[in-house]
Design an enzyme around this catalytic site. Structure first.
Site, PDB file in Angstrom:
ATOM      1  CG  HIS A 237      -1.841  -1.121   1.335  1.00 41.95           C
ATOM      2  ND1 HIS A 237      -3.025  -1.162   0.658  1.00 41.95           N
ATOM      3  CD2 HIS A 237      -1.760  -2.285   2.019  1.00 41.95           C
ATOM      4  CE1 HIS A 237      -3.658  -2.289   0.925  1.00 41.95           C
ATOM      5  NE2 HIS A 237      -2.912  -2.986   1.739  1.00 41.95           N
TER       6      HIS A 237
HETATM    7  O1  RIB Z   1      -4.123   0.031   5.518  1.00 40.13           O
HETATM    8  C1  RIB Z   1      -2.769   0.027   5.129  1.00 40.13           C
HETATM    9  C2  RIB Z   1      -1.972   1.002   5.956  1.00 40.13           C
HETATM   10  O2  RIB Z   1      -1.987   0.615   7.323  1.00 40.13           O
HETATM   11  C3  RIB Z   1      -0.468   1.015   5.562  1.00 40.13           C
HETATM   12  O3  RIB Z   1       0.078   2.292   5.786  1.00 40.13           O
HETATM   13  C4  RIB Z   1       0.127   0.003   6.508  1.00 40.13           C
HETATM   14  O4  RIB Z   1       1.516   0.264   6.776  1.00 40.13           O
HETATM   15  C5  RIB Z   1      -0.678   0.247   7.752  1.00 40.13           C
HETATM   16  O5  RIB Z   1      -0.073   1.358   8.424  1.00 40.13           O
END
Ligand code: RIB
Ligand code: CA
Length: 307
Positions: A237
């Site tokens: 992500h």
């Molecule tokens: O939902 C994904 C996010 O939440 C990303 O930034 C992951 O590192 C967690 O922090």
């Protein structure tokens, strides 16, 4: 001349780790500070992970410790997804490097003031607690930030009856509200991008075989339980937000009006981002798609730097 002066705020975190590598390897962004926040893990773990990552990625970028707790609510960490130390199956030796002398939000404010053009981009890859604290303590900071590119929320146009509980929003929605109220230009990189941007087990082996840094990522991914894509692979992500900065041309964006709403479910009230692409007025650009072939090619290229 770098296109962007960038401050990263993050909660490493396996996908944060890959995103930091991409950001520091990019030719056209200059990272001035890596600020850390509690989120995936406690602040003690996230700042230690960030310090060690700058040693692994061979960059001399200051790392600042930030907020221990959300602005209002109790911390609920994500160790199930990220592993007890936040680095999946990879155990770090203790970093030699020490944190920056100032803690965030003072560290963020210090580096904003160092940029004479007053056009720093904030790349936010965790809960927005530090940014909210910055705006509370230094209201003038909003005039030194050209935009905030953040990984968070869901672009689901209210398709589902139960709004999606994305971690960065749910951990500290009150902080995000404070940031939205500042009217700093926003680019939202929602978790649906992670449904496209994931490395399959075969691709993870390719990463492993690249070099020593690839092996570290492989170990991280080995215990990464990102439920977004489950067994399909490792959803990266945060790299979507980092690559939006370095290579915006591979993304598709649309204007929308985004706001924080709250949803009561199984006795809990959690914050989520309500994203409306049909609103008359817009307050954000939202990433809705990415050229995944180009995305992966860029990441492999950044990784091969360490051959
Ligand atoms: O939902 C994904 C996010 O939440 C990303 O930034 C992951 O590192 C967690 O922090
Ligand atoms: Ca993160």
């Amino acid at each position: 001349m770098k296109d962007y002066y960038v401050i990263i705020d993050c909660d490493p975190g396996i996908d944060d780790a890959m995103a930091i590598m991409n950001a520091v390897r990019s030719e056209n962004i200059e990272v001035n500070l890596i600020s850390t926040v509690s989120g995936n893990l406690t602040i003690e773990e996230t700042v230690k992970n960030a310090l060690k990552l700058t040693e692994i990625f061979k960059v001399d970028i200051p790392v600042a410790e930030g907020a221990k707790e959300p602005v209002k609510r109790q911390a609920v960490y994500a160790s199930k997804a990220q592993g007890t130390k936040g680095m999946g199956g990879f155990t770090f030796p203790t970093p030699k490097k020490k944190p920056f002398i100032l803690k965030s939000p003072d560290a963020i404010h210090y580096f904003l003031c160092q940029n004479p053009a007053r056009n720093t981009t904030i790349l936010c890859m965790g809960p927005m607690t530090n940014i909210a604290n910055l705006l509370i303590k230094y209201p003038e900071a909003k005039d030194m930030i050209s935009r905030i590119v953040f990984m968070g929320g869901s672009k689901d146009e209210n398709g589902s009856t139960i709004p999606y509980r994305e971690f960065n929003v749910a951990y500290d929605p009150e902080a995000m509200q404070i940031v939205f109220n500042s009217n700093i230009p926003l680019v939202m990189v929602p978790m649906e991008l992670g449904h496209i941007a994931y490395f399959t087990p075969e691709e993870q082996l390719k990463i492993k075989r690249a070099n020593a840094v690839g092996e570290i990522f492989y170990k991280m991914f080995s215990k990464y339980n990102d439920f977004h894509v489950g067994k399909l692979g490792a959803a990266v992500h945060d790299s979507c937000s980092a690559l939006f900065l370095s290579n915006p041309e591979i993304f598709t964006v649309e204007p929308a009006f985004i706001k924080i709403d709250y949803h009561k479910n199984d006795g809990q009230e959690y914050g989520y981002i309500n994203c409306d692409f049909n609103a008359k007025e817009h307050n954000a650009m939202v990433c809705v798609d990415v050229d995944i072939e180009k995305f992966k090619k860029i990441i492999y290229g950044n990784l091969f730097y360490y051959n």
